[in-house]
Design a protein around this motif. Structure first.
Motif, PDB file in Angstrom:
ATOM      1  N   MET A 183       3.061  -9.023   5.546  1.00 47.83           N
ATOM      2  CA  MET A 183       2.215  -8.127   4.768  1.00 47.83           C
ATOM      3  C   MET A 183       3.007  -6.913   4.304  1.00 47.83           C
ATOM      4  O   MET A 183       2.751  -6.359   3.233  1.00 47.83           O
ATOM      5  CB  MET A 183       1.028  -7.648   5.618  1.00 47.83           C
ATOM      6  N   GLY A 184       3.987  -6.497   5.106  1.00 48.13           N
ATOM      7  CA  GLY A 184       4.764  -5.309   4.789  1.00 48.13           C
ATOM      8  C   GLY A 184       5.546  -5.411   3.494  1.00 48.13           C
ATOM      9  O   GLY A 184       5.882  -4.396   2.878  1.00 48.13           O
ATOM     10  N   ILE A 185       5.835  -6.659   3.041  1.00 45.51           N
ATOM     11  CA  ILE A 185       6.610  -6.828   1.816  1.00 45.51           C
ATOM     12  C   ILE A 185       5.847  -6.293   0.610  1.00 45.51           C
ATOM     13  O   ILE A 185       6.379  -5.574  -0.235  1.00 45.51           O
ATOM     14  CB  ILE A 185       6.972  -8.314   1.616  1.00 45.51           C
ATOM     15  N   GLY A 186       4.555  -6.658   0.495  1.00 49.17           N
ATOM     16  CA  GLY A 186       3.785  -6.264  -0.677  1.00 49.17           C
ATOM     17  C   GLY A 186       2.814  -5.129  -0.444  1.00 49.17           C
ATOM     18  O   GLY A 186       2.068  -4.756  -1.350  1.00 49.17           O
ATOM     19  N   LEU A 187       2.833  -4.582   0.762  1.00 47.69           N
ATOM     20  CA  LEU A 187       1.837  -3.576   1.125  1.00 47.69           C
ATOM     21  C   LEU A 187       1.886  -2.338   0.237  1.00 47.69           C
ATOM     22  O   LEU A 187       0.853  -1.783  -0.139  1.00 47.69           O
ATOM     23  CB  LEU A 187       2.029  -3.167   2.584  1.00 47.69           C
ATOM     24  N   VAL A 188       3.085  -1.874  -0.101  1.00 46.30           N
ATOM     25  CA  VAL A 188       3.197  -0.633  -0.866  1.00 46.30           C
ATOM     26  C   VAL A 188       2.997  -0.857  -2.363  1.00 46.30           C
ATOM     27  O   VAL A 188       2.885   0.104  -3.124  1.00 46.30           O
ATOM     28  CB  VAL A 188       4.559   0.069  -0.633  1.00 46.30           C
ATOM     29  N   ASP A 189       2.938  -2.131  -2.778  1.00 47.69           N
ATOM     30  CA  ASP A 189       2.809  -2.428  -4.203  1.00 47.69           C
ATOM     31  C   ASP A 189       1.635  -1.692  -4.865  1.00 47.69           C
ATOM     32  O   ASP A 189       1.822  -1.027  -5.890  1.00 47.69           O
ATOM     33  CB  ASP A 189       2.655  -3.944  -4.388  1.00 47.69           C
ATOM     34  N   PRO A 190       0.415  -1.776  -4.311  1.00 50.62           N
ATOM     35  CA  PRO A 190      -0.719  -1.135  -4.986  1.00 50.62           C
ATOM     36  C   PRO A 190      -0.687   0.384  -4.984  1.00 50.62           C
ATOM     37  O   PRO A 190      -1.395   1.021  -5.770  1.00 50.62           O
ATOM     38  CB  PRO A 190      -1.931  -1.649  -4.181  1.00 50.62           C
ATOM     39  N   ILE A 191       0.109   0.986  -4.082  1.00 47.18           N
ATOM     40  CA  ILE A 191       0.090   2.446  -3.971  1.00 47.18           C
ATOM     41  C   ILE A 191       1.300   3.103  -4.629  1.00 47.18           C
ATOM     42  O   ILE A 191       1.460   4.322  -4.531  1.00 47.18           O
ATOM     43  CB  ILE A 191      -0.024   2.899  -2.497  1.00 47.18           C
ATOM     44  N   LEU A 192       2.143   2.311  -5.301  1.00 47.84           N
ATOM     45  CA  LEU A 192       3.309   2.911  -5.952  1.00 47.84           C
ATOM     46  C   LEU A 192       2.919   3.987  -6.966  1.00 47.84           C
ATOM     47  O   LEU A 192       3.456   5.104  -6.926  1.00 47.84           O
ATOM     48  CB  LEU A 192       4.164   1.826  -6.617  1.00 47.84           C
ATOM     49  N   PRO A 193       1.987   3.704  -7.888  1.00 51.55           N
ATOM     50  CA  PRO A 193       1.599   4.777  -8.825  1.00 51.55           C
ATOM     51  C   PRO A 193       0.976   5.979  -8.111  1.00 51.55           C
ATOM     52  O   PRO A 193       1.217   7.129  -8.503  1.00 51.55           O
ATOM     53  CB  PRO A 193       0.574   4.084  -9.739  1.00 51.55           C
TER      54      PRO A 193
END
Length: 410
Positions: free
Chosen positions: A29-39
């Motif tokens: 899960m850690g791989i894509g976890l930050v994807d939605p919060i980048l902006p």
């Protein structure tokens, strides 16, 4: 992957297997976890897109470098100790990310997280295979299910918690990984391991093997395409955290489906090199289309989902090809291949952001497509050296191939 038909026994596993499987879900899960919060991170911390993309780069670069040494470490201290140290590092650095007040600090703490991830994911499958009942086939299916679930849930959870605060996903990982740490500490038991120490230089020497070197270079350029799609796309999409989370949940489900079911079906009917040289150009075409529709959100979402389908096939085929390429031990081939592959992932996000800033949202996807075509050319030029990977694999080789899926999930 080996044609073994899963039976009901896959669900009748010792508690220690479920503990490692749960921890594996969270780790992936850690791989894509930050994807939605980048902006959201970019807005909240006044960071540029390039700075924000370094959250992926620091994580992936250290994970890749760490992979070179995990076989050396685990062969000396054992699987359980390696798993525990990896989980403890993830908990500590994810908490540090959650409490940070600057993007530079998060970039640094994500690097520490990457080290923990390298230690954990490089050891988890071997532990599941060694502890599971129902044979290695059932264990591998269970691990693949955990991997696919983690890849799909990571962005969705990131989106849900990110709607509250950009810090939310980090706190979520801390909580889940702390539970996993306690579960493995109390439930993972077994006879004392007998391990032959792996030389420190083994992964470096492995890359001198022509076949492994060709596949590693292929994976490096392929992974640039993978992470432009994953790490850059949240910016042109223009969605909120929840919208990005749902988009990449669909991407993860698509990737998991083709990795577990479609890739083996294709390999029963085509040579591995043929599958690779078929799917890579299709991925390049998908990235080119994504570039030209980047400003049209529904069309870009479609390209992302289609990309997930193609990436799932490539992940499985490349890992099996790597294990057919040499007679090296599982841990050594995994370390060498995964390290080079993760470096490709580390390069992609900031380069994509820089190209976006200098030109427009089309150019990063064209850069990704060009990289994937370089990967295709590498396989084409090296096809004679790789001819033996098209031989029918043994069950043992297929089992070994699954061990380096960790390098293909991200």
């Amino acid at each position: 992957m080996n044609g073994t038909t899963p039976t009901a026994s896959i669900w009748k596993q010792p508690a220690q297997v479920w503990a490692v499987a749960f921890a594996s879900v969270v780790a992936f899960m850690g791989i894509g976890l930050v994807d939605p919060i980048l902006p959201a991170i970019a807005d909240s911390l006044q960071a540029s897109p390039t700075q924000t993309e370094l959250l992926f780069t620091s994580y992936l670069l250290v994970t890749g470098i760490g992979m070179l040494f995990t076989s050396w470490i685990s062969s000396r201290i054992g699987a359980k100790a390696t798993l525990m140290i990896g989980l403890a590092l993830i908990v500590a650095f994810a908490l540090a990310c959650a409490l940070s007040g600057s993007v530079d600090a998060i970039i640094g703490f994500r690097a520490g997280w990457g080290l923990g991830n390298a230690l954990f994911i490089s050891t988890a499958l071997a532990t599941i295979v060694g502890s599971a009942t129902g044979g290695s086939g059932a264990a591998i299916v269970l691990y693949e299910a955990a991997l696919g679930l983690g890849i799909a849930i990571g962005p969705l959870l990131g989106g849900l918690l990110g709607e509250v605060s950009w810090r939310g996903p980090f706190f979520g990982v801390v909580t889940l990984m702390a539970i996993a740490f306690i579960a493995i500490l109390t439930l993972l038991r077994g006879p004392k391991e007998k391990r032959a120490p792996v030389p420190f230089s083994a992964p470096f020497k492995a890359l001198r093997r022509p076949a492994l070197a060709i596949l590693a270079i292929t994976a490096l350029f392929y992974n640039i395409g993978f992470f432009v799609l994953l790490a850059f796309s949240p910016f042109p999409l223009g969605f909120g955290a929840m919208g990005i989370g749902f988009t990449f949940f669909g991407w993860g489900v698509a990737l998991a489906i083709t990795s577990v079911w479609v890739a083996p079906w294709m390999m029963r009917r085509m040579r591995r090199t043929t599958v690779i040289m078929t799917v890579l150009p299709l991925l390049a075409l998908d990235l080119i289309i994504a570039g030209f529709v980047a400003e049209i959100a529904p069309a870009l979402v479609t390209c992302i989902i289609v990309g997930g389908l193609l990436l799932g096939v490539m992940n499985t085929v490349l890992t099996e090809a790597v294990m057919e390429a040499t007679d090296l031990p599982r841990s050594v081939a995994s370390s060498a291949y995964s390290a080079v592959r993760f470096i490709g992932g580390a390069i992609a996000p900031p380069v994509a952001a820089l190209l976006w800033h200098a030109f427009n949202s089309t150019v990063p996807y064209l850069f990704a497509a060009a990289s994937v075509l370089v990967a295709t050319l590498t396989i084409f030029l090296g096809r004679k050296i790789l001819a033996h990977i098209d031989d029918e694999p043994s069950d043992a080789v297929i089992e070994d191939a699954e061990a380096i899926t960790v390098g293909d999930a991200g």
